[in-house]
Structures are given as structure tokens and as C-alpha cells.
Design an enzyme around this catalytic site. Structure first.
Site, PDB file in Angstrom:
ATOM      1  N   ASP A  46      38.772  42.147  35.960  1.00  0.00           N
ATOM      2  CA  ASP A  46      39.808  41.405  36.971  1.00  0.00           C
ATOM      3  C   ASP A  46      39.695  40.095  36.389  1.00  0.00           C
ATOM      4  O   ASP A  46      38.736  39.329  36.852  1.00  0.00           O
ATOM      5  CB  ASP A  46      39.571  41.488  38.480  1.00  0.00           C
ATOM      6  CG  ASP A  46      40.714  40.761  38.974  1.00  0.00           C
ATOM      7  OD1 ASP A  46      41.797  41.151  39.009  1.00  0.00           O
ATOM      8  OD2 ASP A  46      40.708  39.689  39.454  1.00  0.00           O
ATOM      9  N   TYR A  51      40.489  31.096  35.634  1.00  0.00           N
ATOM     10  CA  TYR A  51      39.074  31.174  35.776  1.00  0.00           C
ATOM     11  C   TYR A  51      38.352  30.270  34.524  1.00  0.00           C
ATOM     12  O   TYR A  51      37.149  30.381  34.299  1.00  0.00           O
ATOM     13  CB  TYR A  51      38.506  32.615  35.618  1.00  0.00           C
ATOM     14  CG  TYR A  51      39.244  33.476  37.003  1.00  0.00           C
ATOM     15  CD1 TYR A  51      39.581  32.486  38.042  1.00  0.00           C
ATOM     16  CD2 TYR A  51      39.204  34.686  36.930  1.00  0.00           C
ATOM     17  CE1 TYR A  51      40.070  33.264  39.296  1.00  0.00           C
ATOM     18  CE2 TYR A  51      39.725  35.463  38.056  1.00  0.00           C
ATOM     19  CZ  TYR A  51      40.093  34.524  39.216  1.00  0.00           C
ATOM     20  OH  TYR A  51      40.303  35.424  40.488  1.00  0.00           O
ATOM     21  N   LYS A  80      46.023  37.282  35.471  1.00  0.00           N
ATOM     22  CA  LYS A  80      47.041  36.540  36.168  1.00  0.00           C
ATOM     23  C   LYS A  80      47.555  35.254  35.827  1.00  0.00           C
ATOM     24  O   LYS A  80      46.872  34.493  35.161  1.00  0.00           O
ATOM     25  CB  LYS A  80      46.358  36.150  37.722  1.00  0.00           C
ATOM     26  CG  LYS A  80      45.476  37.195  38.189  1.00  0.00           C
ATOM     27  CD  LYS A  80      44.748  36.931  39.513  1.00  0.00           C
ATOM     28  CE  LYS A  80      43.584  37.876  40.041  1.00  0.00           C
ATOM     29  NZ  LYS A  80      42.264  37.696  39.167  1.00  0.00           N
ATOM     30  N   HIS A 113      49.530  34.956  40.268  1.00  0.00           N
ATOM     31  CA  HIS A 113      48.463  34.420  40.733  1.00  0.00           C
ATOM     32  C   HIS A 113      48.539  34.127  42.508  1.00  0.00           C
ATOM     33  O   HIS A 113      47.862  34.442  43.453  1.00  0.00           O
ATOM     34  CB  HIS A 113      47.565  33.354  40.088  1.00  0.00           C
ATOM     35  CG  HIS A 113      46.224  33.455  40.640  1.00  0.00           C
ATOM     36  ND1 HIS A 113      45.219  32.976  39.492  1.00  0.00           N
ATOM     37  CD2 HIS A 113      45.231  33.585  41.243  1.00  0.00           C
ATOM     38  CE1 HIS A 113      43.793  32.898  39.918  1.00  0.00           C
ATOM     39  NE2 HIS A 113      43.600  33.760  41.170  1.00  0.00           N
TER      40      HIS A 113
HETATM   41  N1  LIG Z   1      43.604  36.535  43.254  1.00  0.00           N
HETATM   42  C1  LIG Z   1      43.149  35.663  43.880  1.00  0.00           C
HETATM   43  O1  LIG Z   1      43.461  34.577  44.270  1.00  0.00           O
HETATM   44  C2  LIG Z   1      41.465  35.886  43.706  1.00  0.00           C
HETATM   45  C3  LIG Z   1      40.778  34.927  44.701  1.00  0.00           C
HETATM   46  C4  LIG Z   1      39.280  35.078  44.658  1.00  0.00           C
HETATM   47  C5  LIG Z   1      38.790  36.206  43.920  1.00  0.00           C
HETATM   48  N2  LIG Z   1      39.679  36.830  43.152  1.00  0.00           N
HETATM   49  C6  LIG Z   1      39.279  37.906  42.099  1.00  0.00           C
HETATM   50  O2  LIG Z   1      38.232  38.744  43.148  1.00  0.00           O
HETATM   51  C7  LIG Z   1      36.630  38.726  42.504  1.00  0.00           C
HETATM   52  C8  LIG Z   1      36.026  38.884  43.588  1.00  0.00           C
HETATM   53  O3  LIG Z   1      35.834  37.902  44.560  1.00  0.00           O
HETATM   54  P1  LIG Z   1      34.887  36.638  44.632  1.00  0.00           P
HETATM   55  O4  LIG Z   1      34.367  36.327  43.355  1.00  0.00           O
HETATM   56  O5  LIG Z   1      35.404  35.728  45.508  1.00  0.00           O
HETATM   57  O6  LIG Z   1      33.756  37.172  45.504  1.00  0.00           O
HETATM   58  P2  LIG Z   1      32.827  38.643  45.551  1.00  0.00           P
HETATM   59  O7  LIG Z   1      32.836  39.083  44.583  1.00  0.00           O
HETATM   60  O8  LIG Z   1      33.454  39.125  47.001  1.00  0.00           O
HETATM   61  O9  LIG Z   1      31.514  37.608  46.015  1.00  0.00           O
HETATM   62  C9  LIG Z   1      30.752  37.284  44.787  1.00  0.00           C
HETATM   63  C10 LIG Z   1      29.460  36.425  45.448  1.00  0.00           C
HETATM   64  O10 LIG Z   1      28.769  37.403  45.998  1.00  0.00           O
HETATM   65  C11 LIG Z   1      27.354  37.596  45.313  1.00  0.00           C
HETATM   66  N3  LIG Z   1      27.128  39.057  45.226  1.00  0.00           N
HETATM   67  C12 LIG Z   1      27.728  39.989  44.547  1.00  0.00           C
HETATM   68  N4  LIG Z   1      27.028  41.154  44.661  1.00  0.00           N
HETATM   69  C13 LIG Z   1      26.121  41.195  46.000  1.00  0.00           C
HETATM   70  C14 LIG Z   1      25.185  41.924  46.455  1.00  0.00           C
HETATM   71  N5  LIG Z   1      25.236  43.120  46.131  1.00  0.00           N
HETATM   72  N6  LIG Z   1      24.506  41.416  47.342  1.00  0.00           N
HETATM   73  C15 LIG Z   1      24.557  40.158  47.694  1.00  0.00           C
HETATM   74  N7  LIG Z   1      25.383  39.161  46.954  1.00  0.00           N
HETATM   75  C16 LIG Z   1      26.217  39.612  46.236  1.00  0.00           C
HETATM   76  C17 LIG Z   1      27.638  37.025  43.964  1.00  0.00           C
HETATM   77  O11 LIG Z   1      26.402  36.314  43.959  1.00  0.00           O
HETATM   78  P3  LIG Z   1      25.760  36.826  42.524  1.00  0.00           P
HETATM   79  O12 LIG Z   1      26.446  36.690  41.233  1.00  0.00           O
HETATM   80  O13 LIG Z   1      24.498  35.976  42.409  1.00  0.00           O
HETATM   81  O14 LIG Z   1      25.328  38.190  42.470  1.00  0.00           O
HETATM   82  C18 LIG Z   1      28.785  35.848  44.375  1.00  0.00           C
HETATM   83  O15 LIG Z   1      27.917  34.885  44.898  1.00  0.00           O
HETATM   84  C19 LIG Z   1      36.794  37.473  41.624  1.00  0.00           C
HETATM   85  O16 LIG Z   1      35.556  37.417  40.615  1.00  0.00           O
HETATM   86  C20 LIG Z   1      38.248  37.577  41.067  1.00  0.00           C
HETATM   87  O17 LIG Z   1      38.288  38.209  40.013  1.00  0.00           O
HETATM   88  C21 LIG Z   1      40.955  36.889  43.281  1.00  0.00           C
END
Ligand SMILES: NC(=O)c1ccc[n+]([C@@H]2O[C@H](COP(=O)([O-])OP(=O)(O)OC[C@H]3O[C@@H](n4cnc5c(N)ncnc54)[C@H](OP(=O)(O)O)[C@@H]3O)[C@@H](O)[C@H]2O)c1
Length: 322
Positions: A46, A51, A80, A113
Site C-alpha cells: 500500500d 509518501y 493513491k 487519497h
Molecule cells: N489513506 C490514508 O490517508 C492513510 C493514512 C495513514 C496510513 N495509511 C496507510 O496505512 C499504513 C499503516 O498505517 P500507519 O503507518 O499509520 O500505522 P501502523 O502500521 O498502524 O503503525 C505503524 C507503527 O507501529 C509500529 N509497529 C508496527 N508493528 C508493530 C508491532 N508488531 N508492535 C509494536 N509496534 C509496531 C511501527 O514501528 P516499527 O516500524 O518500528 O515497527 C510504526 O511506528 C501506512 O503505512 C499507509 O500505507 C493510509
């Protein structure tokens, strides 16, 4: 049998229910991180223009394809359109730039997005431009309506460049309107979804329209604390929440797995990001087991209607969720 995919309307494509998110994956790490994710079994990537790492993400995908780890048709690539390209005159050039950066012939899913039409910044001037015009510190809107943008997305489908099209960060009002003129219905809505922001009415209504949901930021505040988002700094961390930890312990899982499984069990896809291979692997292991009803019910009680990814939380006058 364990559910590992969601079926998309119109194409019948099987979208993996667990994917890998590319937000905040540093450019210097992105090729290897994406390659490692694919090597460890992730079959959905994704990404987004915003990004700023699509060249490197594309290198990681192509390396995995070249090494025979996956065939192109076995990997589901989502990306996106950024807010500054909403004009019907700018969509195709923005998409072409992304496809070129990714070094692919098509994407599996192309999302809008945010429903926020920002004044265009030419690709040659700044890429990706973020929320402001270069040198400015205020957001500026432009008159690019969604009803003109969506047909440009439909043209990408007709041209075989995007297999599926969808939306992100939209509410029922906007989707209801979009459905009145869409020739091709959105396949997916991607939204912030975690126990503090459960959005049960939106999730139910959207799923009833045969539109699949992808949950982002499944770990709640964790992703937004480093960005200095006030609501995230004030919130109790979900990954260390007593109830989540207790459920994890009782089922011999990690809190992260419980948070991801909770979404998957509501029929929503998840796209966790991690820089650690161990966490990547454990995050992907959320389809072969389930949470009992009492654990799901306990998590339901944690809803606070608390959103972290709100443009107004970044200081922009864009209260799009109000
Ligand atoms: N459409 C939109 O507007 C939108 C907005 C936000 C995000 N997104 C998409 O959604 C994806 C995921 O969301 P996100 O990046 O906000 O957050 P997330 O994946 O929910 O969280 C990422 C954070 O959690 C940590 N983490 C990951 N696995 C873990 C585990 N097993 N235990 C403890 N900590 C953990 C990561 O650190 P480490 O890397 O150190 O493990 C990072 O700091 C994004 O990468 C993006 O592709 C889309």
C-alpha cells in the site's frame, strides 16, 4: 477455512486481507523493506505519491518479481492520487508519473487519497508537494469537483492501467453522492480504523454497498505520536492498553496481532507497516486464528470516536470529518 482475501466488486479480484503499508518508510530503506515484506509473504503493498518513496517501493517490488519470489499478477499494488492533482486535467499526468516511478505497467488499486482538492503544484516544480504551495504555509483549495475527478479514474480502468479504483478518508455523504454518477463503483474505501475509532455505522453501510474496507493505522496513536499530533500524544497507547494486553496474553498473541485481528474479523483488510522483520512476520499472522466473541465485545467497549489522522490536527483549516 481462514479468510485471507476480500473479493472486489466488478473485477472479482481477490485483495489480500493483510498488506504492507509504505507510509514513513525512509527512502534509503524502502527497496529492502518492501522486498523483505514480499519475501516474508506479504502480497499487498500500500503506497501513495505523498509518501515520497514510490521509486524505491517499485524497486523492492521489481526485485522480488525478478528473483521469482512472486509474479506480477500475484502481488496486489495499491497507490493513491495526491490532493494537488484532483483537476480532471492533472489526474492522468500524476498517475503516469506514479506508474513510471513504480516501474510497473498497471496498479491493482488506485485510490483518491483525501477528498481535498488542493491547488495544483506542477510535477516539475515540486514532487510530491505535500499540503502547501512551494514557499507558502497555508493550504489553498482549487475548484476541482469529485464528479469530474472520478471519470478520470474510470478512464484509467478503461485503459487497463488501474484494475480497480477506490477512495480514502471519505464519509457516507460523499460516497452516497459519488454512487449517483459513478459508472464504475469504488471497490475499496480506506479509512482510519482502530478500537479508539471504530466507525461502525460507516463500516456497515459501506460494506452493504459491496465496497470493501481497508483499515489504516490499526495501532491507533502509535503512528501519530512521532508527528507531534496532539490527540495522539494525549491518548493512552493502544499497544500497551490493559484490555488489549490481557486479550493478547490470554490467546498467546501480541497486542499488535490482537489489534489487527480485530479489524480482519470485522471483514476489513489491514496494512500495517514495520521496519522490523520480526514485527512484519508477526503482523502478517492474523488470519489463521480468531478472537472469541467476548474478546471482540471487550474491544468494542474501547471506542472513543478518537481520530488521529485529521488534516485539522496538523494545523490546516480543513475540518473534513466535521
Ligand atoms: N489513506 C490514508 O490517508 C492513510 C493514512 C495513514 C496510513 N495509511 C496507510 O496505512 C499504513 C499503516 O498505517 P500507519 O503507518 O499509520 O500505522 P501502523 O502500521 O498502524 O503503525 C505503524 C507503527 O507501529 C509500529 N509497529 C508496527 N508493528 C508493530 C508491532 N508488531 N508492535 C509494536 N509496534 C509496531 C511501527 O514501528 P516499527 O516500524 O518500528 O515497527 C510504526 O511506528 C501506512 O503505512 C499507509 O500505507 C493510509
Amino acid at each position: 477455512m481462514a479468510q485471507t482475501t476480500l473479493t472486489l466488486n466488478r473485477t472479482g479480484d481477490k485483495m489480500p486481507i493483510v498488506g504492507f503499508g509504505c507510509w514513513k518508510v525512509a527512502n534509503e530503506d524502502a527497496e529492502n523493506t518492501i522486498y523483505t515484506a514480499i519475501k516474508n509473504g506479504y502480497r499487498l503493498i500500500d503506497g501513495a505519491a505523498d509518501y515520497g518513496n514510490e521509486v524505491e517501493v517499485g524497486r523492492g517490488i521489481n526485485k522480488a518479481i525478478k528473483e521469482g519470489i512472486v509474479k506480477r499478477e500475484e502481488i496486489f499494488v495499491t497507490t493513491k492520487l495526491w490532493n494537488t492533482y484532483h483537476s480532471k486535467d492533472n489526474v492522468r499526468a500524476a498517475f503516469d508519473k506514479q506508474l513510471k516511478d513504480l516501474n510497473l505497467d498497471y496498479v491493482d488499486l488506485y485510490l483518491i487519497h483525501f477528498p481535498v482538492p488542493l491547488k495544483n503544484v506542477p510535477i516539475e516544480t515540486a514532487y510530491p508537494p505535500g499540503w502547501y504551495q512551494p514557499g507558502e504555509d497555508k493550504v489553498q483549495l482549487e475548484r476541482s469537483p469529485l464528479h469530474e475527478l472520478w471519470p478520470e479514474f474510470e478512464k484509467l480502468v478503461d485503459a487497463g492501467l488501474a484494475r480497480n479504483i477506490g477512495i480514502s478518508n471519505m464519509n457516507v455523504q460523499l460516497i452516497m453522492d459519488l454512487l449517483t454518477y459513478a459508472k464504475i463503483k469504488p471497490s475499496v474505501l480506506q479509512i482510519e480504523l482502530h478500537p479508539y475509532l471504530q466507525q461502525s455505522v460507516l463500516v456497515k453501510w459501506v460494506q452493504e454497498q459491496d465496497i470493501q474496507i481497508t483499515a489504516y493505522s490499526s495501532f491507533g496513536p502509535a503512528s501519530f505520536v512521532p508527528l507531534g499530533v496532539d490527540s495522539a500524544k494525549k491518548a493512552a497507547p493502544l499497544l500497551q492498553h490493559d484490555d488489549i494486553s490481557a486479550i493478547a496474553k490470554a490467546h498467546n498473541k501480541t497486542p499488535a496481532q490482537v489489534l489487527l485481528r480485530w479489524s480482519v474479523q470485522r471483514g476489513c483488510a489491514v496494512i500495517p507497516k514495520s521496519s522490523s522483520e520480526d514485527r512484519m512476520v508477526s503482523n502478517a499472522d492474523v488470519t489463521s486464528w480468531s478472537l472469541p466473541e467476548d474478546a471482540m465485545a471487550k474491544i468494542t467497549q474501547l471506542d472513543l470516536n478518537l481520530r488521529f489522522n485529521d488534516p485539522s490536527g496538523y494545523g490546516f483549516n480543513l475540518p473534513i470529518f466535521s
